[in-house]
Design a protein around this motif. Structure first.
Motif, PDB file in Angstrom:
ATOM      1  N   ILE A  37      73.365  66.707 -30.361  1.00  0.00           N
ATOM      2  CA  ILE A  37      73.927  68.050 -30.365  1.00  0.00           C
ATOM      3  C   ILE A  37      75.422  67.958 -30.098  1.00  0.00           C
ATOM      4  O   ILE A  37      75.857  67.278 -29.158  1.00  0.00           O
ATOM      5  N   VAL A  38      76.206  68.640 -30.935  1.00  0.00           N
ATOM      6  CA  VAL A  38      77.646  68.773 -30.709  1.00  0.00           C
ATOM      7  C   VAL A  38      77.894  70.169 -30.141  1.00  0.00           C
ATOM      8  O   VAL A  38      77.666  71.171 -30.816  1.00  0.00           O
ATOM      9  N   PHE A  39      78.322  70.207 -28.890  1.00  0.00           N
ATOM     10  CA  PHE A  39      78.581  71.454 -28.161  1.00  0.00           C
ATOM     11  C   PHE A  39      80.063  71.768 -28.297  1.00  0.00           C
ATOM     12  O   PHE A  39      80.913  71.103 -27.704  1.00  0.00           O
ATOM     13  N   ALA A  95      82.636  68.853 -27.910  1.00  0.00           N
ATOM     14  CA  ALA A  95      83.795  68.832 -28.803  1.00  0.00           C
ATOM     15  C   ALA A  95      84.740  69.949 -28.373  1.00  0.00           C
ATOM     16  O   ALA A  95      84.453  71.138 -28.581  1.00  0.00           O
ATOM     17  N   VAL A  96      85.865  69.571 -27.750  1.00  0.00           N
ATOM     18  CA  VAL A  96      86.838  70.563 -27.270  1.00  0.00           C
ATOM     19  C   VAL A  96      87.759  70.887 -28.439  1.00  0.00           C
ATOM     20  O   VAL A  96      88.622  70.093 -28.820  1.00  0.00           O
ATOM     21  N   ASN A  97      87.578  72.060 -29.024  1.00  0.00           N
ATOM     22  CA  ASN A  97      88.255  72.422 -30.262  1.00  0.00           C
ATOM     23  C   ASN A  97      89.605  73.105 -30.003  1.00  0.00           C
ATOM     24  O   ASN A  97      89.912  73.513 -28.883  1.00  0.00           O
ATOM     25  N   MET A 127      72.171  66.454 -36.919  1.00  0.00           N
ATOM     26  CA  MET A 127      73.155  66.814 -35.899  1.00  0.00           C
ATOM     27  C   MET A 127      73.262  68.338 -35.883  1.00  0.00           C
ATOM     28  O   MET A 127      73.417  68.963 -36.940  1.00  0.00           O
ATOM     29  N   ALA A 128      73.147  68.951 -34.707  1.00  0.00           N
ATOM     30  CA  ALA A 128      73.257  70.400 -34.584  1.00  0.00           C
ATOM     31  C   ALA A 128      74.552  70.771 -33.893  1.00  0.00           C
ATOM     32  O   ALA A 128      74.958  70.124 -32.918  1.00  0.00           O
ATOM     33  N   ILE A 129      75.222  71.801 -34.413  1.00  0.00           N
ATOM     34  CA  ILE A 129      76.456  72.312 -33.820  1.00  0.00           C
ATOM     35  C   ILE A 129      76.128  73.619 -33.107  1.00  0.00           C
ATOM     36  O   ILE A 129      75.624  74.568 -33.726  1.00  0.00           O
TER      37      ILE A 129
END
Length: 444
Positions: free
Chosen positions: A87-89, A118-120, A6-8
């Motif tokens: 991918i986690v954007f 991913a809305v942080n 998994m890539a951030i």
């Protein structure tokens, strides 16, 4: 099989490294409240729903920048995207949707990989509605989180998990008994040339099937009735990629190949010698407890006298003192000199890697060693070796039970390991020694 990846990714200062640290449970990534802190990829392994996977933290993408640092960050991010299953954007919910986010979204769309937004920084209930702005990016899954406060992380990982490939493959079943050999090393040392040379002689090709590493080809074949699977870690990328020549290029590929192999063959360039990256790459194999063979390639290009090989081996041993048990083969992929020998030694190393010794035999060797060199004393108290047994294979792992574990000095532990090696060989495989303290009434 290789753990999925998994890539951030995201722009600077949106909380990528905070999310990375939250997922892996360690403070591995540097977190500061200013952009540009993470410039190279950081890797870590973790687990979710009983499935191990790797997480890559990347530097903040600034697509409009053209300076050297921004170019390197983009190269690292492109490699991470290329290697990842999902991918986690990460975006900043408080700042809102930006033109930079839209540019990165376009880049991710072209990759063809599944993307989760991913809305942080949604750490309060009244901020949850801020996530809706990001649905316009057009990705299937958008999840509100707070990396700092661990909110929504489970939902995010559940979504990531859904994109992981099945936990087993036909390759694992077909070649379950074959010796899996990963050819590892830094770029341009001749890994692919060595594999081609090996496959060019005395082989009965069984199959060529797609491996679990994306774009890799695992080649199964038989030599002298021994079945092998060669895992190539080089030469499978499109030419012209900006990251192709970077030092980090082979790291993740090597990690994933090492996870699936029985024996790692470290290829060293005889002409250019040993550099720090050679140590780093083989360190991954050592940490994973894999059998290791060192292949010194391009030996045909070296001017030799009667002591050249001996001096070169001495130099290798000085750079890799932790690999005193690893055999060294001097080869030439170009002339095919001794390439067959690489597999013969790899087969021996794999056998030693899986070797199991009867407890009675282990105890005999250990007690003989203790009789020759008694354990140390401290303030009138003596370390007692009570008994020993092998508790695991791949690599061979021995538990030595003692009265006082704190009295076991590393030098005496190394002495016992050397005696076990003298008795059983274990060429090409690491060995692990576990010191266990038995009952308290036997401490004196």
């Amino acid at each position: 099989m290789a753990a999925p990846v998994m890539a951030i990714v995201g722009t600077p200062n949106v909380g990528k490294s905070t999310l990375f640290n939250r997922i892996v449970g360690q403070r591995l990534a540097i977190v500061e409240d200013r952009p540009g802190i993470t410039r190279d990829r950081i890797y870590a392994s973790t687990e979710w729903r009983s499935r191990s996977f790797r997480v890559i933290d990347t530097g903040g993408l600034e697509l409009g920048q053209v300076d050297a640092i921004a170019t390197r960050i983009r190269a690292q991010v492109e490699l991470a995207i290329d290697e990842a299953e999902v991918i986690v954007f990460v975006v900043d919910g408080v700042v809102g949707l930006t033109s930079a986010d839209e540019e990165i979204a376009n880049l991710l769309r072209r990759s063809g990989k599944p993307v989760i937004v991913a809305v942080n920084k949604l750490d309060r209930a009244e901020r949850n509605a801020l996530a809706y702005d990001f649905y316009g990016l057009g990705f299937d899954k958008t999840i509100g989180i707070s990396a700092e406060h661990a909110l929504g992380i489970g939902d995010l990982l559940d979504a990531v998990f859904d994109y992981f490939p099945p936990a087993s493959t036909d390759l694992d079943q077909i070649d379950e008994d074959a010796i899996k050999v990963a050819v590892i090393g830094r770029p341009n040392v001749g890994k692919s040339s060595l594999i081609n040379a090996i496959l060019g002689e005395d082989r009965v090709l069984v199959s060529e099937v797609a491996g679990t590493t994306r774009d890799a080809i695992d080649t199964a074949f038989t030599m002298d009735e021994t079945r092998f699977v060669l895992i190539d870690t080089a030469g499978m990328r499109k030419r012209g990629k900006v990251y192709e020549a970077t030092e980090k290029y082979s790291v993740l590929r090597a990690l994933r190949a090492i996870e699936r192999c029985d024996v790692a063959v470290l290829v060293i360039d005889a002409d250019s010698g040993i550099i720090e990256q050679d140590k780093r790459v083989v360190g991954y194999a050592l940490d994973a407890g894999k059998a290791i063979v060192v292949a010194v390639n391009k030996w045909d290009a070296i001017e030799k006298n009667g002591k050249t090989a001996q001096e070169f081996e001495k130099m290798i041993r000085s750079h890799f003192p932790f690999l005193s048990w690893a055999p060294i083969v001097f080869v030439s992929a170009k002339t095919r000199q001794r390439v067959r020998r690489v597999l013969e030694i790899a087969a021996e190393a794999a056998e030693n890697h899986a070797q199991r010794i009867a407890t009675s035999t282990v105890n005999t060797i250990v007690q003989e060693a203790v009789a020759m060199v008694p354990p140390p004393t401290d303030k009138g108290k003596r370390l007692k070796i009570l008994y020993a047994t092998q508790v695991a294979v791949k690599p061979p792992t021995f538990a030595i039970f003692v009265n006082r574990a704190e009295m076991m000095h590393f030098s005496y532990e190394r002495y016992l390991e050397n005696k076990l090696r003298e008795s059983f060989g274990f060429l090409g495989t690491p060995m692990r020694i576990l010191i266990r303290e038995r009952n308290s009434h036997e401490r004196n």
